[in-house]
Scaffold this active site. Structure first.
Site, PDB file in Angstrom:
ATOM      1  N   GLU A  53      -9.821  -0.466  -4.048  1.00 17.78           N
ATOM      2  CA  GLU A  53     -10.363  -1.748  -4.757  1.00 17.78           C
ATOM      3  C   GLU A  53      -9.856  -3.060  -3.985  1.00 17.78           C
ATOM      4  O   GLU A  53     -10.340  -4.011  -4.151  1.00 17.78           O
ATOM      5  CB  GLU A  53      -9.780  -1.815  -6.134  1.00 17.78           C
ATOM      6  CG  GLU A  53     -10.256  -0.914  -7.170  1.00 17.78           C
ATOM      7  CD  GLU A  53     -10.110   0.527  -6.960  1.00 17.78           C
ATOM      8  OE1 GLU A  53      -8.550   0.976  -6.294  1.00 17.78           O
ATOM      9  OE2 GLU A  53     -10.922   1.697  -6.967  1.00 17.78           O
ATOM     10  N   ASN A  54      -8.745  -2.698  -3.054  1.00 17.94           N
ATOM     11  CA  ASN A  54      -8.341  -3.906  -2.188  1.00 17.94           C
ATOM     12  C   ASN A  54      -9.187  -4.590  -1.307  1.00 17.94           C
ATOM     13  O   ASN A  54      -9.078  -5.829  -0.582  1.00 17.94           O
ATOM     14  CB  ASN A  54      -6.884  -3.446  -1.515  1.00 17.94           C
ATOM     15  CG  ASN A  54      -5.888  -3.268  -2.496  1.00 17.94           C
ATOM     16  OD1 ASN A  54      -4.755  -2.633  -2.142  1.00 17.94           O
ATOM     17  ND2 ASN A  54      -5.800  -3.937  -3.735  1.00 17.94           N
ATOM     18  N   TRP A  55     -10.289  -4.043  -1.166  1.00 13.88           N
ATOM     19  CA  TRP A  55     -11.433  -4.510  -0.215  1.00 13.88           C
ATOM     20  C   TRP A  55     -11.913  -5.920  -0.674  1.00 13.88           C
ATOM     21  O   TRP A  55     -12.546  -6.595  -0.023  1.00 13.88           O
ATOM     22  CB  TRP A  55     -12.648  -3.533   0.373  1.00 13.88           C
ATOM     23  CG  TRP A  55     -12.202  -2.379   0.769  1.00 13.88           C
ATOM     24  CD1 TRP A  55     -12.102  -1.081   0.524  1.00 13.88           C
ATOM     25  CD2 TRP A  55     -11.983  -2.385   2.260  1.00 13.88           C
ATOM     26  NE1 TRP A  55     -11.624  -0.343   1.369  1.00 13.88           N
ATOM     27  CE2 TRP A  55     -11.618  -0.939   2.482  1.00 13.88           C
ATOM     28  CE3 TRP A  55     -11.597  -3.044   3.293  1.00 13.88           C
ATOM     29  CZ2 TRP A  55     -11.056  -0.525   3.844  1.00 13.88           C
ATOM     30  CZ3 TRP A  55     -11.332  -2.949   4.828  1.00 13.88           C
ATOM     31  CH2 TRP A  55     -11.025  -1.349   4.647  1.00 13.88           C
ATOM     32  N   ASP A  76       4.038  -3.392  -5.583  1.00 12.13           N
ATOM     33  CA  ASP A  76       3.347  -4.667  -6.289  1.00 12.13           C
ATOM     34  C   ASP A  76       4.124  -5.899  -6.195  1.00 12.13           C
ATOM     35  O   ASP A  76       5.492  -5.785  -6.510  1.00 12.13           O
ATOM     36  CB  ASP A  76       2.860  -4.221  -7.537  1.00 12.13           C
ATOM     37  CG  ASP A  76       1.488  -4.976  -8.018  1.00 12.13           C
ATOM     38  OD1 ASP A  76       1.118  -5.825  -7.124  1.00 12.13           O
ATOM     39  OD2 ASP A  76       1.206  -4.854  -9.169  1.00 12.13           O
ATOM     40  N   SER A 109      -5.523   0.061  -1.699  1.00 15.72           N
ATOM     41  CA  SER A 109      -6.266   0.895  -2.470  1.00 15.72           C
ATOM     42  C   SER A 109      -7.834   0.714  -2.177  1.00 15.72           C
ATOM     43  O   SER A 109      -8.183  -0.482  -1.345  1.00 15.72           O
ATOM     44  CB  SER A 109      -6.144   0.252  -4.029  1.00 15.72           C
ATOM     45  OG  SER A 109      -6.746  -0.984  -4.062  1.00 15.72           O
ATOM     46  N   TRP A 117       5.533 -12.772  -4.921  1.00 15.98           N
ATOM     47  CA  TRP A 117       6.897 -13.221  -4.148  1.00 15.98           C
ATOM     48  C   TRP A 117       6.503 -14.338  -3.050  1.00 15.98           C
ATOM     49  O   TRP A 117       7.237 -15.319  -3.083  1.00 15.98           O
ATOM     50  CB  TRP A 117       7.168 -12.034  -3.396  1.00 15.98           C
ATOM     51  CG  TRP A 117       8.514 -12.120  -2.689  1.00 15.98           C
ATOM     52  CD1 TRP A 117       9.812 -11.805  -2.890  1.00 15.98           C
ATOM     53  CD2 TRP A 117       8.625 -12.519  -1.158  1.00 15.98           C
ATOM     54  NE1 TRP A 117      10.619 -12.143  -2.007  1.00 15.98           N
ATOM     55  CE2 TRP A 117      10.002 -12.565  -1.000  1.00 15.98           C
ATOM     56  CE3 TRP A 117       7.611 -12.963  -0.237  1.00 15.98           C
ATOM     57  CZ2 TRP A 117      10.368 -13.085   0.426  1.00 15.98           C
ATOM     58  CZ3 TRP A 117       8.227 -13.508   1.230  1.00 15.98           C
ATOM     59  CH2 TRP A 117       9.709 -13.190   1.306  1.00 15.98           C
ATOM     60  N   HIS A 123       3.394  -9.846   2.071  1.00  8.88           N
ATOM     61  CA  HIS A 123       2.943  -8.354   2.728  1.00  8.88           C
ATOM     62  C   HIS A 123       4.058  -8.057   3.749  1.00  8.88           C
ATOM     63  O   HIS A 123       4.345  -6.981   3.885  1.00  8.88           O
ATOM     64  CB  HIS A 123       1.381  -8.190   3.230  1.00  8.88           C
ATOM     65  CG  HIS A 123       0.610  -8.507   1.866  1.00  8.88           C
ATOM     66  ND1 HIS A 123       0.516  -7.873   0.773  1.00  8.88           N
ATOM     67  CD2 HIS A 123      -0.571  -9.150   1.759  1.00  8.88           C
ATOM     68  CE1 HIS A 123      -0.225  -8.131  -0.041  1.00  8.88           C
ATOM     69  NE2 HIS A 123      -0.975  -8.966   0.564  1.00  8.88           N
TER      70      HIS A 123
HETATM   71  C1  FPP Z   1       0.354  -5.206  -3.929  1.00  9.02           C
HETATM   72  O1  FPP Z   1       0.979  -6.505  -3.907  1.00  9.02           O
HETATM   73  C2  FPP Z   1       0.592  -4.834  -2.377  1.00  9.02           C
HETATM   74  C3  FPP Z   1      -0.457  -4.385  -1.597  1.00  9.02           C
HETATM   75  C4  FPP Z   1      -1.730  -4.599  -1.947  1.00  9.02           C
HETATM   76  C5  FPP Z   1      -0.199  -4.069  -0.173  1.00  9.02           C
HETATM   77  C6  FPP Z   1       0.983  -3.433   0.024  1.00  9.02           C
HETATM   78  C7  FPP Z   1       1.415  -3.243   1.617  1.00  9.02           C
HETATM   79  C8  FPP Z   1       2.684  -3.584   1.611  1.00  9.02           C
HETATM   80  C9  FPP Z   1       3.960  -3.404   0.828  1.00  9.02           C
HETATM   81  C10 FPP Z   1       3.110  -3.789   3.367  1.00  9.02           C
HETATM   82  C11 FPP Z   1       3.735  -2.425   3.967  1.00  9.02           C
HETATM   83  C12 FPP Z   1       2.695  -1.783   4.468  1.00  9.02           C
HETATM   84  C13 FPP Z   1       2.656  -0.703   5.257  1.00  9.02           C
HETATM   85  C14 FPP Z   1       1.724  -0.095   5.597  1.00  9.02           C
HETATM   86  C15 FPP Z   1       3.812  -0.665   6.076  1.00  9.02           C
HETATM   87  P1  FPP Z   1      -0.080  -7.813  -4.367  1.00  9.02           P
HETATM   88  O2  FPP Z   1      -0.681  -8.351  -3.036  1.00  9.02           O
HETATM   89  O3  FPP Z   1      -1.125  -7.327  -5.097  1.00  9.02           O
HETATM   90  O4  FPP Z   1       1.079  -8.800  -5.193  1.00  9.02           O
HETATM   91  P2  FPP Z   1       0.411  -9.548  -6.286  1.00  9.02           P
HETATM   92  O5  FPP Z   1       0.252  -8.827  -7.599  1.00  9.02           O
HETATM   93  O6  FPP Z   1       1.863 -10.355  -6.580  1.00  9.02           O
HETATM   94  O7  FPP Z   1      -0.421 -10.546  -5.981  1.00  9.02           O
END
Ligand code: FPP
Length: 258
Positions: free
Chosen positions: A85-87, A38, A83, A43, A55
């Site tokens: 929910e990420n959709w 997360d 997840s 970042w 990402h």
């Molecule tokens: C959560 O951070 C992260 C995700 C929903 C995606 C995770 C994916 C990666 C780490 C990329 C690597 C993936 C592969 C398949 C190699 P967020 O976007 O919710 O961060 P935030 O809470 O700071 O907004």
């Protein structure tokens, strides 16, 4: 930087980590480590970059952590990559996240194969775009005989849906006479989950300072040691992973006993 090759064909680990690795290897290494990666968005935001840049940086961290985990003897590394929910995120971000597994495998699969890593996925495959699924399933096929660490991507994964699907399948098997009510045990339910055949995680890591499970492996995490860090996933490096392992090694796991 100086590098030392620890194992034949395996990616060299930075020499600066050698002492720490030797130290953690003298204690119990968690067999299954699960990570909620997360903080990619924050970042990127702190650098005035688009969220997808976070990402992309996070993808590079996946490679580092996977190589190290395999080297120190972790048997399964499960990563929450997307997840159910990420959709809900903007389409551009969803599209990007769905392209990342293919990009990751395109760049790093040869190295993972050299390191004897086996790729697997858990999650609902129905909604995953064909182009993503094709590449991931090919990687699963290409690595199926590898005997090193299982790198298990949770893609379009949600724990409650997983449990509901398991219950539906148990009820169906019951109706067909394959399962009796008294057969329903923890082991039976586990065998209907997507993680069938994989031991429950010993250690869960969540980055970015959030202290919650977000519908991740709710059944499987019942007795897992939880470790949270404020570090954002793109800043998470080998040292932080070793911090988590060291903390795990200091815990006393009693599984309800004394
Ligand atoms: C959560 O951070 C992260 C995700 C929903 C995606 C995770 C994916 C990666 C780490 C990329 C690597 C993936 C592969 C398949 C190699 P967020 O976007 O919710 O961060 P935030 O809470 O700071 O907004």
């Amino acid at each position: 930087m100086f590098y030392k090759k620890l194992f034949n064909k395996q990616t060299p680990i930075p020499e600066t980590l050698a002492d720490r690795i030797k130290d953690v290897q003298s204690h119990e290494i968690p067999s299954h480590v699960a990570i909620i990666m997360d903080g990619n968005g924050r970042w990127a935001k702190s650098r005035a970059l688009p969220r997808v840049a976070g990402h992309h940086e996070g993808m590079k961290v996946v490679r580092k952590v996977a190589i190290l985990a395999n080297n120190i003897g972790v048997k399964v590394l499960t990563l929450f990559a997307f997840s159910t929910e990420n959709w809900k995120r903007p389409k551009t971000e969803v599209d990007y996240l769905m392209k990342l597994p293919a990009e990751f495998l395109d760049i790093y699969l040869p190295e993972l194969i050299e390191n004897n890593v086996r790729v697997q996925i858990i999650g609902d495959r129905n909604k995953i775009p064909t182009h993503t699924l094709r590449v991931v399933e090919q990687a699963v096929e290409d690595t199926k005989n590898n005997t090193g660490m299982v790198l298990n991507f949770a893609l379009n994964y949600g724990s409650r849906t997983e449990i509901i699907t398991a219950i539906k399948n148990i009820v169906q098997d019951h109706d067909e006479g394959k399962v009796q009510v008294n057969d329903i045990t923890e082991e039976l339910l586990s065998s209907y989950l997507m993680t069938k055949g994989i031991n429950d995680p010993d250690l869960l890591i969540r980055t970015s300072g959030e202290i919650r499970l977000s519908n991740f492996m709710l059944w499987q995490l019942a007795y897992t040691e939880l470790w949270f860090t404020d570090c954002l996933w793109p800043d998470f490096k080998e040292d932080q992973f070793l911090d988590a392992i060291e903390q795990y090694q200091k815990r006393s796991r009693r599984f309800g006993g004394i």
